[in-house]
Scaffold this motif. Structure first.
Motif, PDB file in Angstrom:
ATOM      1  N   GLU A   1      -2.481  -1.421  14.026  1.00  0.00           N
ATOM      2  CA  GLU A   1      -2.782  -0.037  13.651  1.00  0.00           C
ATOM      3  C   GLU A   1      -2.360   0.976  14.707  1.00  0.00           C
ATOM      4  O   GLU A   1      -2.316   2.177  14.431  1.00  0.00           O
ATOM      5  CB  GLU A   1      -4.280   0.135  13.373  1.00  0.00           C
ATOM      6  CG  GLU A   1      -4.782  -0.619  12.158  1.00  0.00           C
ATOM      7  CD  GLU A   1      -5.312  -2.001  12.530  1.00  0.00           C
ATOM      8  OE1 GLU A   1      -4.948  -2.473  13.627  1.00  0.00           O
ATOM      9  OE2 GLU A   1      -6.062  -2.585  11.743  1.00  0.00           O
TER      10      GLU A   1
ATOM     11  N   ARG B   1       0.189   4.202  -1.654  1.00  0.00           N
ATOM     12  CA  ARG B   1      -0.565   5.458  -1.609  1.00  0.00           C
ATOM     13  C   ARG B   1      -0.815   5.908  -0.168  1.00  0.00           C
ATOM     14  O   ARG B   1      -0.605   7.067   0.171  1.00  0.00           O
ATOM     15  CB  ARG B   1      -1.896   5.297  -2.346  1.00  0.00           C
ATOM     16  CG  ARG B   1      -2.740   6.575  -2.371  1.00  0.00           C
ATOM     17  CD  ARG B   1      -4.064   6.344  -3.073  1.00  0.00           C
ATOM     18  NE  ARG B   1      -4.851   5.327  -2.383  1.00  0.00           N
ATOM     19  CZ  ARG B   1      -5.596   5.574  -1.304  1.00  0.00           C
ATOM     20  NH1 ARG B   1      -5.623   6.804  -0.784  1.00  0.00           N
ATOM     21  NH2 ARG B   1      -6.297   4.616  -0.749  1.00  0.00           N
ATOM     22  N   THR B   2      -1.262   4.990   0.692  1.00  0.00           N
ATOM     23  CA  THR B   2      -1.524   5.355   2.085  1.00  0.00           C
ATOM     24  C   THR B   2      -0.248   5.768   2.794  1.00  0.00           C
ATOM     25  O   THR B   2      -0.240   6.697   3.609  1.00  0.00           O
ATOM     26  CB  THR B   2      -2.185   4.179   2.824  1.00  0.00           C
ATOM     27  OG1 THR B   2      -3.397   3.828   2.152  1.00  0.00           O
ATOM     28  CG2 THR B   2      -2.497   4.548   4.270  1.00  0.00           C
TER      29      THR B   2
ATOM     30  N   HIS C   1       3.179  -1.334   6.100  1.00  0.00           N
ATOM     31  CA  HIS C   1       2.259  -1.918   5.123  1.00  0.00           C
ATOM     32  C   HIS C   1       2.716  -1.662   3.688  1.00  0.00           C
ATOM     33  O   HIS C   1       2.231  -2.319   2.759  1.00  0.00           O
ATOM     34  CB  HIS C   1       0.854  -1.344   5.344  1.00  0.00           C
ATOM     35  CG  HIS C   1      -0.248  -2.267   4.953  1.00  0.00           C
ATOM     36  ND1 HIS C   1      -0.899  -2.201   3.749  1.00  0.00           N
ATOM     37  CD2 HIS C   1      -0.808  -3.314   5.621  1.00  0.00           C
ATOM     38  CE1 HIS C   1      -1.814  -3.142   3.679  1.00  0.00           C
ATOM     39  NE2 HIS C   1      -1.782  -3.826   4.799  1.00  0.00           N
ATOM     40  N   SER C   2       3.632  -0.721   3.503  1.00  0.00           N
ATOM     41  CA  SER C   2       4.112  -0.403   2.149  1.00  0.00           C
ATOM     42  C   SER C   2       5.358  -1.183   1.758  1.00  0.00           C
ATOM     43  O   SER C   2       5.776  -1.153   0.595  1.00  0.00           O
ATOM     44  CB  SER C   2       4.427   1.097   2.059  1.00  0.00           C
ATOM     45  OG  SER C   2       5.666   1.412   2.706  1.00  0.00           O
TER      46      SER C   2
ATOM     47  N   GLU D   1       2.309   7.257   1.452  1.00  0.00           N
ATOM     48  CA  GLU D   1       2.650   8.613   1.029  1.00  0.00           C
ATOM     49  C   GLU D   1       1.778   9.650   1.731  1.00  0.00           C
ATOM     50  O   GLU D   1       2.258  10.725   2.106  1.00  0.00           O
ATOM     51  CB  GLU D   1       2.515   8.731  -0.485  1.00  0.00           C
ATOM     52  CG  GLU D   1       3.570   7.959  -1.264  1.00  0.00           C
ATOM     53  CD  GLU D   1       3.546   8.272  -2.742  1.00  0.00           C
ATOM     54  OE1 GLU D   1       4.321   9.139  -3.183  1.00  0.00           O
ATOM     55  OE2 GLU D   1       2.744   7.654  -3.459  1.00  0.00           O
ATOM     56  N   GLU D   2       0.496   9.329   1.915  1.00  0.00           N
ATOM     57  CA  GLU D   2      -0.384  10.247   2.645  1.00  0.00           C
ATOM     58  C   GLU D   2       0.079  10.387   4.099  1.00  0.00           C
ATOM     59  O   GLU D   2       0.096  11.490   4.658  1.00  0.00           O
ATOM     60  CB  GLU D   2      -1.824   9.721   2.593  1.00  0.00           C
ATOM     61  CG  GLU D   2      -2.432   9.745   1.192  1.00  0.00           C
ATOM     62  CD  GLU D   2      -3.799   9.092   1.145  1.00  0.00           C
ATOM     63  OE1 GLU D   2      -4.222   8.528   2.191  1.00  0.00           O
ATOM     64  OE2 GLU D   2      -4.451   9.138   0.083  1.00  0.00           O
ATOM     65  N   TRP D   3       0.444   9.272   4.709  1.00  0.00           N
ATOM     66  CA  TRP D   3       0.964   9.281   6.083  1.00  0.00           C
ATOM     67  C   TRP D   3       2.243  10.109   6.175  1.00  0.00           C
ATOM     68  O   TRP D   3       2.413  10.923   7.094  1.00  0.00           O
ATOM     69  CB  TRP D   3       1.216   7.843   6.517  1.00  0.00           C
ATOM     70  CG  TRP D   3       2.088   7.675   7.713  1.00  0.00           C
ATOM     71  CD1 TRP D   3       1.736   7.800   9.030  1.00  0.00           C
ATOM     72  CD2 TRP D   3       3.484   7.313   7.718  1.00  0.00           C
ATOM     73  NE1 TRP D   3       2.813   7.546   9.846  1.00  0.00           N
ATOM     74  CE2 TRP D   3       3.896   7.246   9.074  1.00  0.00           C
ATOM     75  CE3 TRP D   3       4.409   7.041   6.715  1.00  0.00           C
ATOM     76  CZ2 TRP D   3       5.204   6.923   9.436  1.00  0.00           C
ATOM     77  CZ3 TRP D   3       5.707   6.711   7.075  1.00  0.00           C
ATOM     78  CH2 TRP D   3       6.090   6.662   8.418  1.00  0.00           C
TER      79      TRP D   3
ATOM     80  N   ASP E   1       0.845  -1.187   0.000  1.00  0.00           N
ATOM     81  CA  ASP E   1       0.000   0.000   0.000  1.00  0.00           C
ATOM     82  C   ASP E   1       0.885   1.244   0.000  1.00  0.00           C
ATOM     83  O   ASP E   1       1.205   1.803   1.057  1.00  0.00           O
ATOM     84  CB  ASP E   1      -0.928  -0.019   1.219  1.00  0.00           C
ATOM     85  CG  ASP E   1      -1.971   1.091   1.172  1.00  0.00           C
ATOM     86  OD1 ASP E   1      -1.885   1.959   0.281  1.00  0.00           O
ATOM     87  OD2 ASP E   1      -2.869   1.099   2.033  1.00  0.00           O
TER      88      ASP E   1
ATOM     89  N   PRO F   1       1.471   2.529   8.481  1.00  0.00           N
ATOM     90  CA  PRO F   1       1.361   2.710   7.024  1.00  0.00           C
ATOM     91  C   PRO F   1       2.676   2.422   6.302  1.00  0.00           C
ATOM     92  O   PRO F   1       2.665   1.910   5.178  1.00  0.00           O
ATOM     93  CB  PRO F   1       0.954   4.181   6.877  1.00  0.00           C
ATOM     94  CG  PRO F   1       0.327   4.530   8.185  1.00  0.00           C
ATOM     95  CD  PRO F   1       1.106   3.764   9.207  1.00  0.00           C
TER      96      PRO F   1
END
Length: 331
Positions: free
Chosen positions: A158, A59-60, A167-168, A62-64, A57, A164
Motif C-alpha cells: 500500500e 472502481r478504486t 490492483h486493477s 478510477e477514484e485514485w 478493483d 490502486p
C-alpha cells in the motif's frame, strides 16, 4: 504517414485545442521521489493478489486516478463484456465529435523505461545485465527495467503510489508468454514461431540476480511473469525511444480502425482525443501494432483481431499450397 510522424503533427496542430478543454493540474498524489537506496522488506505481505482468478478493483483505481489529476470526457467509461471482468476497456456513452478531448493523464503518473533506468540502474546491477547480455537479450533492457519498476512498486504494497492501479490490472493472460509447450503445438506455423520467441524472451529477462529485490521475490516466477505481461502488453514506444505505461490510458483496446489518437506535450503529460465522430455506445480504441499482422497481435497480446481482413486470410485459407508453406502459414 508513420505513427510517430503523426504524433509530432498532432502535438503541433491540436495541443492548443486539447489543453483548452483539459487543463494540466497539480497532481495531488504524486509518485514518491527516486529511491536513494534499495532494501528488501524483512516481511513480505503482498496485498496485490496475482492469482489468475483474483478480482480486479477498477472502481478504486478510477477514484485514485481522479485524485491524481486524471481528467476524462463526459461519457468516458470503463466496462467489461464478460461476467468475470477479465477484459476491461474504455468506451463512450455520449457522442464525441472528431477532435474531442477524451483523456488527460499527468506526467507524474506515467511509468517509463527512461525513469526506471534512472531510478534503478547502478553498478550493483551489472551482474543482472551481464546475464541478459549472455543470452543476447540486451535489446529488452528497456522493458527489463520497466519490469523491475513494476516489481519494486509491488513490493511496497500500500506504500506504492501506484498500488490502486496495480490492483486493477489483469492477472489472466492468453498470449504466448502464458502458454505451455502443448499450446504451441496447436498453433499455425508462423504463430507458433512468434509465440515461442515471446516465451524465450520472457525466460531471458530473469530477475534472479537483481540485488535490491528480496530473495522471495527473485524466486517468484509468477510475479516475474506478471510484470513481464504488464510491460509487454501495456507499454508503448514514444518517438524518442522511451517506453511508457499510462495508467487509465492503458485501458484503450486495440482496433484496426481506431477512435483514439494520443500524444504527449512538452512536459510529458498525456492527451487522447477522438480521431473521428464517435457515436455513443462505441468502444474507444487505439492501435497496438500493424493490424495486417494478426500473428504478432495474437502472440504478444493473446487475441485475434477480427476487424482485420488479414486475420481470416491467414487462419482460414480455402486451400494450402507450396508458397504458403514456404511463407510459414502452414506445414
Amino acid at each position: 504517414m508513420k505513427f510517430f510522424d503523426f504524433v509530432v503533427a498532432i502535438i503541433a496542430t491540436t495541443a492548443a485545442v486539447t489543453v483548452s478543454a483539459f487543463q494540466a493540474q497539480q497532481v495531488r498524489t504524486a509518485p514518491s521521489p527516486i529511491l536513494a537506496s534499495f532494501r528488501s522488506p524483512t516481511i513480505l505481505n503482498y496485498a496485490v493478489n496475482i492469482a489468475e482468478n483474483a478480482p480486479r478493483d477498477i472502481r478504486t483505481m478510477e477514484e485514485w486516478a481522479g485524485a491524481c489529476g486524471v481528467q476524462k470526457s463526459d461519457g468516458f467509461q470503463l466496462t467489461s463484456d464478460d461476467e468475470y471482468g477479465l477484459d476491461v476497456y474504455a468506451m463512450t456513452t455520449q457522442d464525441l465529435p472528431a477532435g474531442s478531448p477524451v483523456l488527460f493523464v499527468p506526467e507524474a503518473m506515467i511509468l517509463s523505461s527512461n525513469k526506471a533506468v534512472q531510478e534503478l540502474r547502478s553498478e550493483e546491477m551489472e551482474p543482472a545485465e551481464k546475464l541478459i547480455r549472455s543470452v543476447n537479450a540486451e535489446k529488452g533492457l528497456r522493458q527489463y527495467y520497466l519490469m523491475l519498476k513494476i516489481i519494486v512498486e509491488y513490493e511496497k504494497v500500500e506504500q506504492s503510489p501506484w498500488f490502486p492501479w496495480l490492483h486493477s490490472l489483469p492477472r489472466y493472460y492468453s498470449n504466448a508468454a502464458s502458454m505451455t509447450p502443448f499450446c504451441y503445438q496447436c498453433l499455425p506455423s508462423l504463430m507458433r514461431k512468434l509465440a515461442m520467441e515471446e516465451r524465450a524472451n520472457l525466460n531471458h529477462l530473469s530477475v534472479k540476480k537483481v540485488p535490491f529485490l528480496s530473495v522471495e521475490t527473485r524466486g517468484n516466477a509468477n510475479l516475474w511473469t506478471w510484470a513481464y505481461q504488464i510491460v509487454y502488453t501495456r507499454s508503448f514506444e514514444t518517438y524518442d525511444g522511451d517506453l511508457r505505461i499510462v495508467p487509465m490510458g492503458d485501458y484503450f483496446n486495440h482496433g484496426a480502425y481506431t477512435e483514439i489518437d494520443f500524444a504527449y506535450d512538452e512536459e510529458g503529460n498525456y492527451f487522447a482525443q477522438t480521431s473521428y465522430d464517435v457515436p455513443a455506445g462505441s468502444p474507444l480504441r487505439m492501435s497496438y501494432a500493424d493490424a495486417t499482422n494478426p500473428s504478432f497481435l495474437f502472440a504478444r497480446y493473446g487475441f485475434v483481431d477480427e476487424s482485420s481482413p488479414a486475420t481470416f486470410c491467414k487462419i482460414f485459407p480455402p486451400h494450402i499450397n507450396k508458397d504458403m508453406e514456404e511463407l510459414g502459414y502452414a506445414q
